[in-house]
Design a protein around this motif. Structure first.
Motif: not given
Lengths: 226, 104
Positions: A7, A13, A19, A23, A26, A85, A88-92, B73-74, B77, B81, B84
């Motif tokens: 996931a 989006t 979105a 990213t 950035f 980048l 990093l946690p939770h980043s896309f 940024y963290v 993001s 999410s 989810h």
């Protein structure tokens, strides 16, 4: 569990709009430009790094190949910052999307091939047959070389996608394994946590190496064709 | 009796900064801001340079200039999410959020 694992690779989006564009836009904010000779520490370190990599990469090209230096240096900076980048946690990470890597690989590779065919057509065609092959083998070898040429952009894109995606997946898995084991057995948690730390160091290395490999291969294709 | 430092002419609402606008004037202040694309771009540019000149473009900038940006940024993001992470997937492997919330 399968959907949960993959996931994080879904392109984000906002109300259906990508979105992922935000990213991708950035990283340039982290790389300022300057019109002065003496700058602040951030710009000085970045300029020093860029000078180091550009010198390392562009020494093997002739004058015509060095016209590509802006393209290649910005490519390696983009891939390296985007990959880092993404740690990093939770980043896309946009480079996990095959679509983006194909969009980077195909035009660059096609550019080098077309440049080669336009300028020195005999040299470019000569790449299809290595020197010193026995005569009966020539037709088969031409076919093989053609296929290996046509597969270069695919290999570039898929290599980058697969490496980054696999690294992220491994970190997800081992991280959730650590979390699950923390309630059961503490010493094995520490072992798994050490593995996680080593994996993170590896991922940092992979992020940089993949950028380098991508750019190096493009510059190799360029060197062949100039 | 007006003292020496007092400004006699009132400043129009549009030109005041946000912290100087009184609470009753807030709706008219918001409506008077420039919301055209170039206005919004100008606002982003001003914000960027305000942060840049305060934390990065100094003689002895530290690493916190960048780490603050990365922390934001963290968090950004994470907020993307959030929805989810909160959905419930399978019986034996709940999402990270569900598991942490179970103990509250």
């Amino acid at each position: 569990m399968n959907e949960n694992l993959f996931a994080s690779f879904i392109a984000p989006t906002i109300l259906g709009l990508p979105a992922a564009v935000l990213t991708i836009l950035f990283p340039p904010l982290l790389i300022p430009t300057s019109k002065y000779l003496i700058n602040n520490r951030l710009i000085t370190t970045q300029q020093w790094l860029i000078k180091l990599t550009s010198k390392q990469m562009m020494t093997m090209h002739n004058t015509k190949g060095r016209t590509w230096s802006l393209m290649l240096v910005s490519l390696i900076i983009f891939i390296a910052t985007t990959n880092l980048l993404g740690l990093l946690p939770h980043s896309f990470t946009p480079t996990t999307q095959l679509s983006m890597n194909l969009a980077m690989a195909i035009p660059l590779w096609a550019g080098t091939v077309i440049m080669g065919f336009r300028s020195k057509i005999k040299n470019a065609l000569a790449h299809f047959l290595p020197q010193g092959t026995p005569t009966p083998l020539i037709p088969m070898l031409v076919i093989i070389e053609t296929i290996s040429l046509l597969i270069q952009p695919m290999a570039l894109a898929v290599r980058l996608t697969a490496n980054i995606t696999a690294g992220h997946l491994l970190m997800h898995l081992i991280g959730s394994a650590t979390l699950a084991m923390s309630t059961i057995n503490l010493p094995s948690t520490l072992i798994i946590f050490t593995i996680l730390i080593l994996l993170t160091i590896l991922e940092i290395a992979v992020a940089l190496i993949q950028a380098y490999v991508f750019t190096l291969l493009v510059s190799l294709y360029l060197h062949d064709n100039t | 009796m007006a003292s020496v430092g007092e400004c006699p002419a009132p400043v129009p609402v549009k030109d005041k900064k946000l912290l100087e606008v009184k609470l009753g004037e807030l709706p008219s202040w918001i409506l008077m801001r420039d919301f055209s694309p170039s206005g919004i771009f100008g606002a982003f540019q001003r914000g960027y340079y305000r942060y840049y000149n305060k934390y990065i473009n100094v003689k002895k900038g530290s690493i916190s200039g960048i780490t603050m940006v990365l922390a934001c940024y963290v968090l950004f993001s994470y907020s993307f999410s959030y929805k989810h992470l909160n959905t419930y997937h399978l019986a034996f492997l709940t999402s990270e959020h569900e598991r942490l919330r179970k103990y509250h």
